[in-house]
Design a protein around this motif. Structure first.
Motif, mmCIF file in Angstrom:
data_model
loop_
_atom_site.group_PDB
_atom_site.id
_atom_site.type_symbol
_atom_site.label_atom_id
_atom_site.label_comp_id
_atom_site.label_asym_id
_atom_site.label_seq_id
_atom_site.Cartn_x
_atom_site.Cartn_y
_atom_site.Cartn_z
ATOM 1 N N ILE A 174 0.850 -1.144 -0.067
ATOM 2 C CA ILE A 174 0.036 -0.049 0.087
ATOM 3 C C ILE A 174 1.077 1.294 -0.165
ATOM 4 N N SER A 175 0.448 2.421 -0.309
ATOM 5 C CA SER A 175 1.068 3.656 -0.388
ATOM 6 C C SER A 175 0.742 4.471 0.681
ATOM 7 N N TRP A 176 1.808 5.169 1.295
ATOM 8 C CA TRP A 176 1.838 5.973 2.368
ATOM 9 C C TRP A 176 1.743 7.497 1.614
ATOM 10 N N PRO A 177 0.667 8.105 2.621
ATOM 11 C CA PRO A 177 0.065 9.408 1.842
ATOM 12 C C PRO A 177 1.196 10.482 1.960
ATOM 13 N N ASN A 178 1.296 11.248 1.082
ATOM 14 C CA ASN A 178 2.489 12.345 0.985
ATOM 15 C C ASN A 178 2.303 13.445 2.121
ATOM 16 N N GLU A 179 1.219 13.702 2.471
ATOM 17 C CA GLU A 179 0.967 14.729 3.660
ATOM 18 C C GLU A 179 0.987 14.143 4.935
ATOM 19 N N LEU A 180 1.261 13.092 5.211
ATOM 20 C CA LEU A 180 1.301 12.347 6.544
ATOM 21 C C LEU A 180 2.845 12.275 6.838
ATOM 22 N N TYR A 181 3.119 12.939 8.164
ATOM 23 C CA TYR A 181 4.508 13.022 8.468
ATOM 24 C C TYR A 181 4.637 12.102 9.822
ATOM 25 N N ILE A 182 5.746 11.764 10.209
ATOM 26 C CA ILE A 182 5.887 10.875 11.318
ATOM 27 C C ILE A 182 7.414 11.144 11.719
ATOM 28 N N CYS A 183 7.258 10.699 13.342
ATOM 29 C CA CYS A 183 8.410 10.941 14.143
ATOM 30 C C CYS A 183 8.611 9.933 14.890
ATOM 31 N N CYS A 184 9.864 9.007 14.769
ATOM 32 C CA CYS A 184 10.023 7.895 15.537
ATOM 33 C C CYS A 184 11.126 8.400 16.768
ATOM 34 N N VAL A 185 10.547 7.630 17.878
ATOM 35 C CA VAL A 185 11.423 7.973 19.049
ATOM 36 C C VAL A 185 11.668 6.781 19.890
ATOM 37 N N PHE A 186 12.968 6.793 20.702
ATOM 38 C CA PHE A 186 13.085 5.679 21.468
ATOM 39 C C PHE A 186 12.883 5.980 22.818
ATOM 40 N N SER A 187 11.987 5.246 23.489
ATOM 41 C CA SER A 187 11.547 5.514 25.035
ATOM 42 C C SER A 187 12.358 5.395 26.114
ATOM 43 N N GLY A 188 13.641 5.065 25.836
ATOM 44 C CA GLY A 188 14.868 4.828 26.896
ATOM 45 C C GLY A 188 14.992 3.556 27.238
ATOM 46 N N LYS A 189 13.991 2.549 26.774
ATOM 47 C CA LYS A 189 14.533 1.032 27.371
ATOM 48 C C LYS A 189 13.940 0.138 26.237
ATOM 49 N N SER A 190 14.500 -0.980 26.260
ATOM 50 C CA SER A 190 14.354 -2.218 25.347
ATOM 51 C C SER A 190 13.395 -3.212 26.344
ATOM 52 N N VAL A 191 12.394 -3.884 25.774
ATOM 53 C CA VAL A 191 12.001 -5.078 26.620
ATOM 54 C C VAL A 191 11.889 -6.026 25.597
ATOM 55 N N SER A 192 11.201 -7.225 26.253
ATOM 56 C CA SER A 192 11.248 -8.559 25.419
ATOM 57 C C SER A 192 9.925 -8.712 24.724
ATOM 58 N N THR A 193 9.740 -8.766 23.419
ATOM 59 C CA THR A 193 8.491 -8.762 22.803
ATOM 60 C C THR A 193 7.648 -10.181 23.192
ATOM 61 N N ARG A 194 8.880 -11.276 23.365
ATOM 62 C CA ARG A 194 8.211 -12.537 23.704
ATOM 63 C C ARG A 194 7.613 -12.390 24.919
ATOM 64 N N GLU A 195 8.150 -11.780 26.048
ATOM 65 C CA GLU A 195 7.429 -11.652 27.307
ATOM 66 C C GLU A 195 5.854 -11.161 27.247
ATOM 67 N N LEU A 196 5.760 -9.948 26.324
ATOM 68 C CA LEU A 196 4.634 -9.200 26.365
ATOM 69 C C LEU A 196 3.594 -10.287 25.484
ATOM 70 N N VAL A 197 4.048 -10.722 24.519
ATOM 71 C CA VAL A 197 3.186 -11.880 23.871
ATOM 72 C C VAL A 197 2.660 -12.893 24.691
ATOM 73 N N THR A 198 3.510 -13.671 25.363
ATOM 74 C CA THR A 198 3.272 -14.684 26.392
ATOM 75 C C THR A 198 2.400 -14.323 27.283
ATOM 76 N N ALA A 199 2.330 -13.048 27.762
ATOM 77 C CA ALA A 199 1.286 -12.475 28.853
ATOM 78 C C ALA A 199 0.084 -12.490 28.164
ATOM 79 N N VAL A 200 -0.166 -11.763 26.981
ATOM 80 C CA VAL A 200 -1.166 -11.598 26.253
ATOM 81 C C VAL A 200 -1.744 -13.095 26.075
#
Length: 323
Positions: A174-200
């Motif tokens: 699919i296409s990303w609209p030209n007028e849509l702007y993003i900013c990516c930010v690191f929150s300061g810590k990493s976590v285990s995706t596997r642990e989150l998925v397991t909890a869900v």
């Protein structure tokens, strides 16, 4: 919806005179010897930590060989480079951009290029192999959406079948609209995706009604977001980004984990103050967040405020490649 970004995993393969070797500088792994016997990798080292760290490599190599009728792959020296996924300030900080997925796909592509040097390899052929390998290496957890991003590049719509098996997922560009702007930010810590998925998944077992309620709400929001992108209803898409972020928080609260961590909640408040929408990326929980707006100035102001509050703003761009 997932967008591939300009961070790449690179795999190089050279001929080796003796045992096959694998190095992964980012993991401080150098020249670990192995051999392939009867469809299995036999490590010629007793370092269990290295063997665990190389589980995606092992799964990718074996799945690629199985796809080629257990072809022979003797005397190869692999170098796995994931340096793009680490901070450039020598802190050793690793970002959650899907390095294991990118690496798995790159390994599969490299092995099949060796086995079939004159055959053009397409994402349609490589993705099911890489998805199977990544799925197995994660003990059958995860959606495989990051593997698909590595395969196709750009922006894609990704849908799992009812079986939840990523090998049979549906992928569309699919296409990303030209007028849509993003900013990516690191929150300061990493976590285990596997642990989150397991909890869900545990929530699904202990309180299926609550789990189903969350899943239905997030599925609807996701479908509506895809349609909003396809038909360039950008205002609706931005509203859904914020709504989905709230849904992630509610799911985490029900599952007893911080999908929307305190840092993400703070970032969301800052983004909303300047008129931008915000949600954690992927499984969330403390890694990457995304602010979205129709205004470039709004995103610039949001990014500046993130920086003032001590968060690391990451300069990312969509990554496209020929398929």
């Amino acid at each position: 919806v997932v967008m591939a970004v300009n961070r790449t995993a690179n795999v190089t393969v050279k001929s080796a005179d003796s045992a096959s070797l694998v190095s992964a500088p980012g993991l401080n792994i150098s020249n670990v010897p192995f051999e392939i016997l009867d469809g299995h990798i036999r490590w010629l080292t007793e370092n269990e930590k290295s063997q665990y760290q190389l589980r995606f490599f092992q799964a990718a190599v074996l799945e690629a060989l199985r796809a080629n009728k257990d072809a022979d792959l003797a005397g190869c020296q692999f170098t796995l480079d994931t340096s793009d996924f680490f901070s450039e300030d020598n802190s050793g900080l690793k970002f959650g951009f899907g390095s294991s997925a990118s690496l798995t796909y790159a390994i599969v592509a490299a092995v099949l290029k060796i086995l079939e040097p004159n055959v053009a390899q397409s994402p349609q052929k490589l993705l099911p192999i890489a998805s199977a390998a990544h799925y197995l290496a994660q003990k059958k957890l995860g959606s495989g959406i990051d593997v698909a991003a590595a395969a196709y590049g750009g922006l894609i719509e990704y849908q799992l079948p009812e079986s939840k098996n990523p090998v049979k997922a549906n992928v569309q560009r699919i296409s990303w609209p030209n007028e849509l702007y993003i900013c990516c930010v690191f929150s300061g810590k990493s976590v285990s995706t596997r642990e989150l998925v397991t909890a869900v998944y545990q929530l699904q077992k202990t309180n299926s009604d609550t789990f189903l309620k969350h899943m239905q709400q997030m599925t609807l929001q996701s479908k509506e977001a895809v349609e909003a992108l396809k038909y360039e209803k950008t205002n609706q898409f931005i509203e859904l980004v914020d709504a989905y972020g709230l849904s992630m928080q509610q799911l985490g609260e029900s599952a007893g984990v911080s999908i929307m961590s305190a840092e993400h909640r703070q970032l969301k408040q800052l983004a909303n103050k300047y008129g931008a929408a915000y949600k954690p990326s992927g499984a969330g929980g403390g890694d990457i967040g995304i602010a979205v707006s129709l205004s470039k100035r709004t995103i610039e102001q949001t990014a500046a405020r993130f920086h003032e509050e001590g968060f690391l703003v990451i300069d990312l761009a969509p990554y496209y490649h020929e398929i």
